[in-house]
Design a protein around this motif. Structure first.
Motif, PDB file in Angstrom:
ATOM      1  N   ASP A 118      -3.173  -6.393  -9.621  1.00 17.77           N
ATOM      2  CA  ASP A 118      -4.450  -5.774  -9.301  1.00 17.77           C
ATOM      3  C   ASP A 118      -4.114  -4.445  -8.641  1.00 17.77           C
ATOM      4  N   LEU A 119      -4.748  -3.379  -9.118  1.00 21.10           N
ATOM      5  CA  LEU A 119      -4.503  -2.041  -8.592  1.00 21.10           C
ATOM      6  C   LEU A 119      -5.800  -1.471  -8.024  1.00 21.10           C
ATOM      7  N   GLU A 120      -5.716  -0.924  -6.829  1.00 24.75           N
ATOM      8  CA  GLU A 120      -6.861  -0.269  -6.201  1.00 24.75           C
ATOM      9  C   GLU A 120      -6.458   1.183  -5.934  1.00 24.75           C
ATOM     10  N   ILE A 121      -7.092   2.102  -6.656  1.00 29.29           N
ATOM     11  CA  ILE A 121      -6.754   3.522  -6.556  1.00 29.29           C
ATOM     12  C   ILE A 121      -7.877   4.251  -5.834  1.00 29.29           C
ATOM     13  N   SER A 122      -7.506   5.073  -4.859  1.00 30.67           N
ATOM     14  CA  SER A 122      -8.464   5.951  -4.204  1.00 30.67           C
ATOM     15  C   SER A 122      -7.719   7.216  -3.794  1.00 30.67           C
ATOM     16  N   TRP A 123      -8.444   8.182  -3.278  1.00 29.09           N
ATOM     17  CA  TRP A 123      -7.807   9.420  -2.858  1.00 29.09           C
ATOM     18  C   TRP A 123      -6.742   9.099  -1.809  1.00 29.09           C
ATOM     19  N   GLU A 175       0.847  -1.189   0.000  1.00 35.36           N
ATOM     20  CA  GLU A 175       0.000   0.000   0.000  1.00 35.36           C
ATOM     21  C   GLU A 175       0.882   1.238   0.000  1.00 35.36           C
ATOM     22  N   PHE A 176       0.588   2.150  -0.925  1.00 39.68           N
ATOM     23  CA  PHE A 176       1.282   3.430  -1.012  1.00 39.68           C
ATOM     24  C   PHE A 176       0.335   4.513  -0.507  1.00 39.68           C
ATOM     25  N   SER A 177       0.865   5.487   0.221  1.00 35.88           N
ATOM     26  CA  SER A 177       0.052   6.595   0.720  1.00 35.88           C
ATOM     27  C   SER A 177       0.518   7.903   0.090  1.00 35.88           C
ATOM     28  N   PHE A 178      -0.452   8.776  -0.192  1.00 34.75           N
ATOM     29  CA  PHE A 178      -0.197  10.061  -0.825  1.00 34.75           C
ATOM     30  C   PHE A 178      -1.073  11.122  -0.171  1.00 34.75           C
ATOM     31  N   ARG A 179      -0.888  12.382  -0.571  1.00 31.43           N
ATOM     32  CA  ARG A 179      -1.672  13.486  -0.020  1.00 31.43           C
ATOM     33  C   ARG A 179      -2.681  14.036  -1.023  1.00 31.43           C
ATOM     34  N   ASN A 180      -2.929  13.277  -2.096  1.00 30.37           N
ATOM     35  CA  ASN A 180      -3.859  13.753  -3.116  1.00 30.37           C
ATOM     36  C   ASN A 180      -4.320  12.568  -3.953  1.00 30.37           C
ATOM     37  N   PHE A 181      -5.063  12.832  -4.994  1.00 33.02           N
ATOM     38  CA  PHE A 181      -5.519  11.773  -5.891  1.00 33.02           C
ATOM     39  C   PHE A 181      -4.579  11.616  -7.085  1.00 33.02           C
ATOM     40  N   LEU A 235      -2.885   3.930  -3.003  1.00 37.19           N
ATOM     41  CA  LEU A 235      -2.787   2.956  -4.083  1.00 37.19           C
ATOM     42  C   LEU A 235      -2.387   1.630  -3.452  1.00 37.19           C
ATOM     43  N   VAL A 236      -3.164   0.595  -3.718  1.00 33.97           N
ATOM     44  CA  VAL A 236      -2.839  -0.753  -3.229  1.00 33.97           C
ATOM     45  C   VAL A 236      -2.503  -1.602  -4.445  1.00 33.97           C
ATOM     46  N   VAL A 237      -1.329  -2.239  -4.392  1.00 31.52           N
ATOM     47  CA  VAL A 237      -0.864  -3.108  -5.463  1.00 31.52           C
ATOM     48  C   VAL A 237      -0.847  -4.536  -4.931  1.00 31.52           C
TER      49      VAL A 237
END
Length: 107
Positions: free
Chosen positions: A72-77, A44-50, A80-82
């Motif tokens: 499999d990629l799960e993108i949300s604000w 899981e990657f964490s970010f401050r935006n979309f 990102l989960v790979v």
């Protein structure tokens, strides 16, 4: 063995998954954020935006096309989960760890 220097190889249905010992050895070569599960690895990657998770997902998608192995990629604000597994093997193969090592180099 530098996993990031290897190339994913096509797997036919019925390919056998690698054993836990080999999976664990490969897992030790990845970023510590990768979680080893019985049939997949997940990061899981964490970010401050979309924009940024979407951008990384796009770079991963282009890499996956080059390698012929698709996560499999799960993108949300802000997230990102790979998830990597080899469907043809119903579990983990070297390809999953090769692609994970290459993803580590993207980030």
């Amino acid at each position: 063995m530098d996993l990031a220097r290897l190339k994913c190889e096509a797997c036919a249905p019925g390919t056998l998954p690698i054993d836990f010992e080999r999976a664990n050895d490969h897992h030790q070569q990845l970023d510590d954020s990768w979680k080893l599960e019985p049939t997949r690895i997940v990061r899981e990657f964490s970010f401050r935006n979309f924009r940024d998770p979407f951008g990384l997902a796009t770079r991963i998608a282009l890499l996956a096309e080059q390698e012929g192995h698709h996560p499999d990629l799960e993108i949300s604000w802000g997230r990102l989960v790979v998830s990597l597994t080899t469907h043809a093997a119903n579990g983990l193969t070297d390809n999953d760890f090769i692609l994970a090592a290459k993803i580590d180099k993207l980030n």
